[in-house]
Design a protein around this motif. Structure first.
Motif, short mmCIF file in Angstrom:
data_model
loop_
_atom_site.label_atom_id
_atom_site.label_comp_id
_atom_site.label_asym_id
_atom_site.label_seq_id
_atom_site.Cartn_x
_atom_site.Cartn_y
_atom_site.Cartn_z
N LEU A 75 40.56 28.25 15.92
CA LEU A 75 41.14 28.60 14.62
C LEU A 75 42.37 27.73 14.38
O LEU A 75 43.34 27.80 15.14
CB LEU A 75 41.52 30.08 14.60
N PRO A 76 42.37 26.90 13.33
CA PRO A 76 43.51 26.01 13.11
C PRO A 76 44.70 26.73 12.48
O PRO A 76 44.57 27.80 11.88
CB PRO A 76 42.94 24.97 12.12
N GLN A 77 45.86 26.15 12.66
CA GLN A 77 47.08 26.58 11.97
C GLN A 77 47.88 25.33 11.65
O GLN A 77 48.58 24.78 12.50
CB GLN A 77 47.90 27.53 12.84
N CYS A 78 47.77 24.89 10.39
CA CYS A 78 48.48 23.67 10.00
C CYS A 78 49.97 23.92 9.83
O CYS A 78 50.79 23.02 10.00
CB CYS A 78 47.88 23.09 8.72
N GLY A 79 50.31 25.15 9.46
CA GLY A 79 51.72 25.51 9.30
C GLY A 79 52.28 25.27 7.92
O GLY A 79 53.42 25.66 7.64
N CYS B 242 48.77 29.79 5.96
CA CYS B 242 49.59 29.70 7.17
C CYS B 242 51.01 30.21 6.94
O CYS B 242 51.64 30.74 7.85
CB CYS B 242 49.63 28.26 7.68
N LEU B 243 51.49 30.08 5.74
CA LEU B 243 52.84 30.54 5.42
C LEU B 243 52.88 32.03 5.09
O LEU B 243 53.96 32.62 5.03
CB LEU B 243 53.39 29.74 4.24
N SER B 244 51.71 32.64 4.89
CA SER B 244 51.66 34.06 4.55
C SER B 244 51.45 34.91 5.79
O SER B 244 50.69 34.55 6.69
CB SER B 244 50.52 34.32 3.56
N ALA B 245 52.10 36.05 5.84
CA ALA B 245 51.90 36.99 6.94
C ALA B 245 50.60 37.76 6.79
O ALA B 245 50.19 38.48 7.70
CB ALA B 245 53.08 37.97 7.00
N ARG B 246 49.92 37.62 5.66
CA ARG B 246 48.70 38.39 5.40
C ARG B 246 47.44 37.71 5.89
O ARG B 246 46.36 38.31 5.83
CB ARG B 246 48.58 38.67 3.90
N SER B 247 47.53 36.46 6.35
CA SER B 247 46.31 35.73 6.72
C SER B 247 46.55 34.86 7.94
O SER B 247 47.67 34.38 8.16
CB SER B 247 45.84 34.86 5.55
N ASN B 248 45.50 34.65 8.72
CA ASN B 248 45.54 33.65 9.80
C ASN B 248 44.43 32.61 9.61
O ASN B 248 44.05 31.92 10.54
CB ASN B 248 45.42 34.32 11.17
N ILE B 249 43.89 32.54 8.39
CA ILE B 249 42.80 31.60 8.08
C ILE B 249 43.39 30.40 7.36
O ILE B 249 43.65 30.44 6.15
CB ILE B 249 41.72 32.27 7.20
#
Length: 422
Positions: free
Chosen positions: A97-101, A106-113
């Protein structure tokens, strides 16, 4: 480490050429990393049920030939352009699962997609090509879940890499390996329970979910599994009650759970990727506020059947990839949670030795003990050692598939250097 930037590497890989068939050890050529990519030397990898699921798949999204594996730890061998967060020689954990940041998700606390680096089945996420080919023929070999860790070297997008340099103590490679998928996914409860009641009872066969529930304060944790061999380790990781569907007589699992909990579980976690179990988990949840979280991957990609009249009684269903965590933010925290446990265990041993007269009771020793004895009061501790039931070398990888497929292991660590497993 030798700088091999911009040069292809030839190495061994366990290649999956047909569904359900033994992996074949082949020499493959691994292309250099392109922009935003890193090439890793895999130290060790482990086998996850998702690998088994895709190994059996006959149709898309399975693609052949491919290099499976997505739970691993490695060392950065070379980097492409625009890679700044890791350097050659860094120990990292690749994640599917990527996280570009930088994207909105990525900037929202509601999602990790991550919405900027999209997953592409069988290929690298940014340009839709593969970095693998068979050395003998040049035939392209597909990437798996953006990782492909069943190879001595692999190329991964930097968004799919988590550095572990921030840890206070070095994390053993086989423990870091578990954080790449399984244990992180099992710790779904810390990520989702931020807005949910912590007084939940759960239905789940995955021991990692049991541990995550316990860490968040669950008082009663019910495990549902057909394999009684998992019950003992489940108890050590927090499961308080067990239900074997084969032992419920004429009652369904949902009936047993509702009787045990007085109406149904607050949270139900489905972990094996069975649509029938997903529906049963939902029916085992409590009317009014019960939540069902789907973690397992279904090989057939079939829809889940839920009655529209039942769901209106206040129940809800959601899913979670990697337990809902943000990899680059949360995996280092989980690593530190494990190291906290190691420190506490060592401190307890020190205290025992001091009380037995093995250590001189100096003022410094007493301050050391008192300081570390306070750690459990304000730190979470993560168990990892219990999950490793087998270790073997890369050449024995098909034996690992057989063990997991028959339910005879939790996690098997596969060392690329056969001598390291000793």
């Amino acid at each position: 480490m030798e700088n091999t930037t911009a040069k292809p590497i030839r190495c061994r890989a366990a290649v999956c050429k047909a569904p359900g068939q033994p992996l074949e050890m082949e020499e493959v050529e691994v292309a250099p990393p392109r922009a935003h990519e890193v090439r890793l030397k895999i130290v060790c990898t482990s086998l996850c049920h998702t690998d088994i699921t895709f190994w059996r798949m006959k149709d898309f999204p399975a693609m052949y030939p491919c290099i499976l594996g997505h739970e691993a730890v490695g060392v950065v061998e070379s980097v492409g352009e625009h890679v700044e967060e890791v350097s050659v020689g860094d120990t990292v954990v690749p994640v599917f699962l990527p996280q570009c940041g930088g994207c909105a998700d990525c900037l929202s606390a509601r999602s990790n997609i991550c919405s900027a680096v999209a997953h592409r089945h069988g290929f690298m996420p940014r340009d839709g090509t593969t970095r693998f080919s068979l050395a003998s023929t040049g035939e392209p070999v597909h990437t798996f879940l953006s990782v492909s860790s069943f190879a001595e070297f692999t190329v991964v997008d930097v968004a799919n890499v988590v550095g572990l340099a921030a840890a206070a103590l070095p994390l053993p490679p086989e423990m870091a390996c578990l954080l790449s998928c399984g244990v992180s996914t099992g710790n779904v409860t810390p990520s989702l329970a931020r807005c949910w009641s912590l007084r939940f009872r759960s239905i789940k066969p995955r021991p990692t979910v049991a541990q995550g529930s316990k860490m968040r304060g669950a008082k009663r944790i019910i495990g549902v599994d057909l394999n009684p061999d998992k019950f003992e380790i489940g108890k050590r990781l927090g499961i308080t009650d067990f239900v074997n569907p084969n032992d419920t007589g004429e009652k369904t699992v949902r009936q047993v759970i509702k009787e045990m909990t007085g109406g149904g579980a607050d949270h139900c976690f489905e972990c094996i990727g069975s649509t029938s179990v997903m529906a049963e988990a939902f029916e085992s949840s409590r009317a009014g506020w019960g939540k069902t979280i789907i973690l397992g991957t279904d090989a057939g990609l079939a829809p889940v059947s839920i009655s529209s009249s039942t769901i209106k009684w206040g129940r809800s269903v959601t899913g979670a990839l990697l337990g809902g965590i943000k990899p680059k933010d949360d995996i280092p925290v989980l690593a530190q949670n494990y190291l906290d446990k190691v420190i506490t265990d060592q401190t307890h041993m020190l205290c025992h030795g001091w009380k037995a007269g093995s250590f001189r009771a100096s003022g410094a020793c007493i301050m050391f003990v008192l300081f570390f004895l306070m750690l459990p009061a304000f730190r979470q501790e993560l168990e990892l050692d219990e999950f490793i039931t087998h270790r073997m070398g890369f050449d024995d990888i098909n034996s690992a598939f057989d063990l997991l497929d028959r339910g005879k292991c939790l996690r098997c660590i596969i060392w690329m250097d056969d001598g390291a497993k000793k």
